[in-house]
Motif scaffolding. Structure first.
Motif, short mmCIF file in Angstrom:
data_model
loop_
_atom_site.label_atom_id
_atom_site.label_comp_id
_atom_site.label_asym_id
_atom_site.label_seq_id
_atom_site.Cartn_x
_atom_site.Cartn_y
_atom_site.Cartn_z
N CYS A 8 0.83 -1.23 0.00
CA CYS A 8 0.00 0.00 0.00
C CYS A 8 0.85 1.26 0.00
N MET A 12 -1.68 3.77 -2.14
CA MET A 12 -2.90 4.33 -1.54
C MET A 12 -4.08 4.39 -2.52
N ARG A 14 -7.05 3.28 -2.20
CA ARG A 14 -8.25 3.67 -1.42
C ARG A 14 -9.53 2.91 -1.78
N ILE A 17 -11.44 1.44 1.28
CA ILE A 17 -12.25 2.29 2.17
C ILE A 17 -13.73 2.13 1.87
N TYR A 26 -7.94 3.72 8.12
CA TYR A 26 -7.56 5.12 8.33
C TYR A 26 -6.39 5.51 7.43
N GLU A 27 -6.45 6.73 6.94
CA GLU A 27 -5.43 7.20 6.01
C GLU A 27 -4.28 7.88 6.73
N LEU A 32 -2.46 3.30 4.22
CA LEU A 32 -3.63 3.25 5.07
C LEU A 32 -3.44 2.15 6.10
N PRO A 89 -7.89 12.24 6.84
CA PRO A 89 -6.50 11.81 6.64
C PRO A 89 -5.63 12.34 7.76
#
Ligand code: F3S
Ligand code: F3S
Length: 105
Positions: A8, A12, A14, A17, A26-27, A32, A89
Motif C-alpha cells: 500500500c 494508496m 483507497r 475504504i 484510516y489514512e 492506510l 486523513p
C-alpha cells in the motif's frame, strides 16, 4: 484482524475504504492502516485492493510480518476513533513506514 502491508505504501489506491462496513481503515501519509479493535474481520476489503496489500493477520506473507504491529501501533495515542470519517486523513505514518525509501522499491 485484517492488516494492510507494505504494497500500500505510496500507492494508496483507497478502494478498500469503500468496502469497509465499519469505516476502520484510516489514512496516513504514505499508506492506510486498519484499526485492529474496530475491524470486524468481514474481509470485504481484501479482494478489492489492486496491489494485494491486505491480508488476514494469520495469512500475512513472512516478509511483511511486521505489519500486524505497524497497523496496531499506528493507533497508539489515537486509540479507537470509531470511524475514519471522524478523523480524516492523518498525514503521519508509523516509523517503520516513514523510514522506507519511495515505493514500489
Ligand atoms: Fe492501500 Fe490497497 Fe487500500 S493500495 S489504500 S490497501 S485498496
Ligand atoms: Fe473493514 Fe476489511 Fe476489517 S472491510 S471490517 S477492515 S476486514
Amino acid at each position: 484482524t485484517y492488516v494492510i502491508a507494505q504494497p500500500c505504501v505510496d500507492v494508496m489506491d483507497r478502494s478498500c475504504i469503500e468496502e469497509c462496513p465499519v469505516d476502520c481503515i484510516y489514512e496516513g501519509g504514505r499508506m492506510l492502516y486498519i484499526q485492529p479493535d474496530e475491524c470486524v474481520d468481514c474481509g470485504a476489503c481484501e479482494p478489492v485492493c489492486p496491489v494485494e496489500a491486505i491480508y488476514y493477520e494469520d495469512d500475512l506473507p513472512q516478509q511483511w510480518s511486521d505489519y500486524t504491529r505497524v497497523n496496531a501501533e499506528f493507533f497508539t495515542g489515537l486509540g479507537s476513533p470509531g470511524g475514519a470519517a471522524k478523523t480524516g486523513p492523518l498525514a503521519v505514518d508509523h516509523p517503520v513506514v516513514a523510514a522506507l525509501p519511495p515505493q514500489p522499491a
